[in-house]
Motif scaffolding. Structure first.
Motif, PDB file in Angstrom:
ATOM      1  N   GLU A 172       0.810  -1.218   0.000  1.00  0.00           N
ATOM      2  CA  GLU A 172       0.000   0.000   0.000  1.00  0.00           C
ATOM      3  C   GLU A 172       0.845   1.270   0.000  1.00  0.00           C
ATOM      4  N   TRP A 173       2.144   1.153  -0.247  1.00  0.00           N
ATOM      5  CA  TRP A 173       2.990   2.349  -0.235  1.00  0.00           C
ATOM      6  C   TRP A 173       2.518   3.342  -1.294  1.00  0.00           C
ATOM      7  N   PRO A 174       2.553   4.636  -0.977  1.00  0.00           N
ATOM      8  CA  PRO A 174       2.080   5.654  -1.932  1.00  0.00           C
ATOM      9  C   PRO A 174       3.015   5.790  -3.134  1.00  0.00           C
ATOM     10  N   GLU A 175       2.440   6.198  -4.251  1.00  0.00           N
ATOM     11  CA  GLU A 175       3.196   6.297  -5.497  1.00  0.00           C
ATOM     12  C   GLU A 175       4.368   7.260  -5.391  1.00  0.00           C
ATOM     13  N   GLU A 176       4.242   8.305  -4.551  1.00  0.00           N
ATOM     14  CA  GLU A 176       5.293   9.328  -4.509  1.00  0.00           C
ATOM     15  C   GLU A 176       6.620   8.808  -3.967  1.00  0.00           C
ATOM     16  N   VAL A 177       6.612   7.677  -3.251  1.00  0.00           N
ATOM     17  CA  VAL A 177       7.882   7.147  -2.742  1.00  0.00           C
ATOM     18  C   VAL A 177       8.405   6.008  -3.614  1.00  0.00           C
ATOM     19  N   LEU A 178       7.601   5.538  -4.567  1.00  0.00           N
ATOM     20  CA  LEU A 178       7.985   4.388  -5.384  1.00  0.00           C
ATOM     21  C   LEU A 178       8.671   4.835  -6.673  1.00  0.00           C
ATOM     22  N   VAL A 179       9.444   3.922  -7.234  1.00  0.00           N
ATOM     23  CA  VAL A 179      10.136   4.143  -8.506  1.00  0.00           C
ATOM     24  C   VAL A 179       9.601   3.116  -9.496  1.00  0.00           C
ATOM     25  N   PRO A 180       9.106   3.555 -10.648  1.00  0.00           N
ATOM     26  CA  PRO A 180       8.486   2.622 -11.609  1.00  0.00           C
ATOM     27  C   PRO A 180       9.518   1.847 -12.420  1.00  0.00           C
ATOM     28  N   LEU A 181      10.024   0.773 -11.842  1.00  0.00           N
ATOM     29  CA  LEU A 181      10.972  -0.097 -12.537  1.00  0.00           C
ATOM     30  C   LEU A 181      10.356  -1.484 -12.689  1.00  0.00           C
ATOM     31  N   PRO A 182      10.732  -2.234 -13.746  1.00  0.00           N
ATOM     32  CA  PRO A 182      10.154  -3.569 -13.940  1.00  0.00           C
ATOM     33  C   PRO A 182      10.540  -4.516 -12.817  1.00  0.00           C
ATOM     34  N   SER A 204      19.904  -3.456 -14.909  1.00  0.00           N
ATOM     35  CA  SER A 204      19.527  -4.869 -14.882  1.00  0.00           C
ATOM     36  C   SER A 204      18.056  -5.038 -15.237  1.00  0.00           C
ATOM     37  N   MET A 205      17.710  -6.260 -15.639  1.00  0.00           N
ATOM     38  CA  MET A 205      16.334  -6.579 -16.003  1.00  0.00           C
ATOM     39  C   MET A 205      15.955  -7.954 -15.485  1.00  0.00           C
ATOM     40  N   PRO A 206      14.739  -8.124 -14.950  1.00  0.00           N
ATOM     41  CA  PRO A 206      14.226  -9.472 -14.687  1.00  0.00           C
ATOM     42  C   PRO A 206      13.901 -10.149 -16.008  1.00  0.00           C
ATOM     43  N   TYR A 207      13.945 -11.459 -16.028  1.00  0.00           N
ATOM     44  CA  TYR A 207      13.828 -12.167 -17.297  1.00  0.00           C
ATOM     45  C   TYR A 207      12.482 -11.939 -17.977  1.00  0.00           C
ATOM     46  N   ARG A 208      11.398 -11.787 -17.210  1.00  0.00           N
ATOM     47  CA  ARG A 208      10.092 -11.608 -17.837  1.00  0.00           C
ATOM     48  C   ARG A 208      10.012 -10.298 -18.615  1.00  0.00           C
ATOM     49  N   SER A 209      10.667  -9.266 -18.122  1.00  0.00           N
ATOM     50  CA  SER A 209      10.680  -8.005 -18.865  1.00  0.00           C
ATOM     51  C   SER A 209      11.455  -8.146 -20.168  1.00  0.00           C
ATOM     52  N   MET A 210      12.457  -9.015 -20.178  1.00  0.00           N
ATOM     53  CA  MET A 210      13.232  -9.234 -21.391  1.00  0.00           C
ATOM     54  C   MET A 210      12.419  -9.974 -22.445  1.00  0.00           C
ATOM     55  N   PHE A 211      11.374 -10.687 -22.011  1.00  0.00           N
ATOM     56  CA  PHE A 211      10.537 -11.441 -22.941  1.00  0.00           C
ATOM     57  C   PHE A 211       9.310 -10.655 -23.385  1.00  0.00           C
ATOM     58  N   GLU A 212       9.236  -9.359 -23.049  1.00  0.00           N
ATOM     59  CA  GLU A 212       8.094  -8.561 -23.495  1.00  0.00           C
ATOM     60  C   GLU A 212       8.061  -8.469 -25.014  1.00  0.00           C
ATOM     61  N   THR A 213       9.243  -8.457 -25.641  1.00  0.00           N
ATOM     62  CA  THR A 213       9.341  -8.684 -27.079  1.00  0.00           C
ATOM     63  C   THR A 213       9.941 -10.081 -27.233  1.00  0.00           C
ATOM     64  N   PRO A 265      15.498   0.219 -19.762  1.00  0.00           N
ATOM     65  CA  PRO A 265      15.022   1.531 -19.301  1.00  0.00           C
ATOM     66  C   PRO A 265      15.981   2.149 -18.323  1.00  0.00           C
ATOM     67  N   THR A 266      16.075   3.446 -18.369  1.00  0.00           N
ATOM     68  CA  THR A 266      16.950   4.167 -17.446  1.00  0.00           C
ATOM     69  C   THR A 266      16.306   4.271 -16.087  1.00  0.00           C
ATOM     70  N   GLU A 267      17.153   4.434 -15.069  1.00  0.00           N
ATOM     71  CA  GLU A 267      16.612   4.731 -13.742  1.00  0.00           C
ATOM     72  C   GLU A 267      16.121   6.164 -13.738  1.00  0.00           C
ATOM     73  N   PRO A 268      15.035   6.434 -13.048  1.00  0.00           N
ATOM     74  CA  PRO A 268      14.548   7.817 -12.961  1.00  0.00           C
ATOM     75  C   PRO A 268      15.612   8.692 -12.318  1.00  0.00           C
ATOM     76  N   ALA A 269      15.714   9.907 -12.805  1.00  0.00           N
ATOM     77  CA  ALA A 269      16.699  10.835 -12.252  1.00  0.00           C
ATOM     78  C   ALA A 269      16.275  11.270 -10.865  1.00  0.00           C
ATOM     79  N   ALA A 270      17.263  11.650 -10.060  1.00  0.00           N
ATOM     80  CA  ALA A 270      16.968  12.116  -8.708  1.00  0.00           C
ATOM     81  C   ALA A 270      16.173  13.413  -8.764  1.00  0.00           C
ATOM     82  N   GLU A 271      15.289  13.589  -7.824  1.00  0.00           N
ATOM     83  CA  GLU A 271      14.467  14.794  -7.771  1.00  0.00           C
ATOM     84  C   GLU A 271      15.345  16.002  -7.470  1.00  0.00           C
TER      85      GLU A 271
END
Length: 413
Positions: free
Chosen positions: A27-37, A112-121, A407-413
């Protein structure tokens, strides 16, 4: 029980205190999360930002969290490719005082990437073979260090690009055990688990339509066993050579070096009749080219990247007027290597705009440029200068490849 943060670095507890530990991780709020696979996990896992660090947070019971934290620290001490443990947070409660599970905090492995993200294509079979190679090398390194994984799978591994190949990193050490040495039975148990897990994961991909139609999930599960056994045999087998043929021993050591492993200790025995010599490599450690490049240049890369950069460095050295191997008046290799970093490597990498690189690190960018230089030179039938290669790469290659780059890591705020 009060909230406790046990960390490897004194700065981390201060940064981690800002995170909402009184909220279930799911339930962590979106503002503290980083959208990575994220890969598949039996636990809730989220990426978050703590200061300038991107961290992975995994929720699990206290004892397994502490055990995995210790295991990852041991693997770090042994220089085994795995995620970096940062902290364990225990004593969590919600705002009503109800207990929450502990969490393990690790540093996000950049690029780095988890294997499932590598299989998206749909991944080509040749690329999947490279993944099996990387996973086999990781499992061999773990077993050489006496680590029984207990749950080897694609899901528990992260992959990074490594000069046309991949490097595999252990993510989940929850079931791991460290021993002075593994028995054949322990190794075979790990290998059998890997075979079953990988086949099952690929069958799941096949059911979802994400697996290349030519790929046999069961055969690829068997492949990890074949590749592991071949590498293990090469690294640990006993060799018997004719007496006096000591260059055979040197040739064996060079072959191990070519595979990326160092022989830190060896056992050599002469037969009673004096006709043969028995050679057994004892402690075999990975990262031969990595250490060589780090010693010469200070660049810390993956193994295949290091091998490629060393080849380019040696070719460049040969063009320098003060390059004189064996001559005490010539420039030392370390001096030439730092000149190469200053005058060749860094300017070349910096010529590629940061926003076009995706998550490729400098060593991978340089490898890509060397590959492109070879292609352009072959097509033109003469050597192409590196600055012209960079310009062509930026104009014709990177724009087309952006959707396939990690994908790149999001830049620091």
């Amino acid at each position: 029980m009060a909230l406790q943060i046990s960390a490897t670095n004194p700065e981390h507890p201060v940064l981690l205190l800002e995170l909402p530990w009184d909220v279930p991780l799911e339930e962590w709020p979106e503002e503290v999360l980083v959208p990575l696979p994220r890969g598949i996990s039996r636990h809730v896992v989220r990426y978050a930002r703590a200061g300038n660090e991107v961290i992975a947070v995994k929720e699990l019971a206290e004892r397994p969290a502490l055990n995995e934290y210790d295991m990852l620290r041991d693997l770090d001490r042994l220089a085994i490719p795995s995620v970096d443990p940062l902290a364990v947070v225990t004593g969590r409660t919600d705002t009503d005082g109800n207990p929450l599970e502990s969490v393990l905090v690790t540093r996000h492995l950049g690029g780095s990437m988890p294997y499932r993200s590598m299989f998206e294509t749909t991944m080509r079979p040749a690329t999947m073979h490279r993944l099996m190679d990387a996973l086999a090398v990781l499992l061999v390194r773990l077993h050489l260090a006496g680590f029984a994984w207990g749950d080897c799978s694609l899901s528990n591994t992260l992959f990074r690009r490594d000069a046309g190949a991949y490097a595999a990193y252990l993510v989940d050490a929850e079931t791991g055990e460290l021993h002075p040495q593994l028995s054949n039975g322990q190794r075979e148990y790990d290998l059998d688990l890997a075979r079953v897990n990988i086949s099952g994961e690929l069958l799941d991909l096949e059911a979802s339509g994400a697996l290349h139609p030519s790929v046999d999930a069961i055969a690829f599960g068997m492949e990890i066993c074949e590749r592991y056994r071949s590498l293990w045999e090469e690294l640990t087998r006993t060799s018997v050579y004719p007496a006096g043929k000591y260059h055979y021993i040197e040739r064996r050591i060079r072959r191990l070096n070519d595979l990326g492993f160092d022989v830190a200790e060896m056992q050599i025995e002469h037969a009673n009749n004096g006709d043969t010599v028995t050679f057994v490599p004892k402690v075999v450690d990975a990262g031969h080219h990595q250490r060589q490049l780090l010693r010469l240049t200070g660049l810390d890369t993956e193994e295949n990247q290091a091998r490629r950069l060393l080849n380019d460095l040696e070719s460049w050295m040969a063009t320098q007027d003060d390059y004189a191997p064996g001559d005490p008046l010539g420039a030392r290799p370390e001096v030439l290597a730092h000149r190469w970093v200053r005058d060749v490597f860094r300017p070349t990498v910096r010529a590629v705009p940061v926003e076009l690189r995706g998550a490729m690190d400098p060593a991978e960018i340089y490898h890509e440029l060397l590959e492109h230089r070879w292609y352009l030179s072959e097509r033109a039938q003469h050597d192409i200068p590196l600055d012209a290669v960079v310009a062509d790469y930026i104009e014709n290659i990177l724009p087309k490849a952006r959707e396939t780059l990690l994908p790149t890591e999001p830049a620091a705020e």
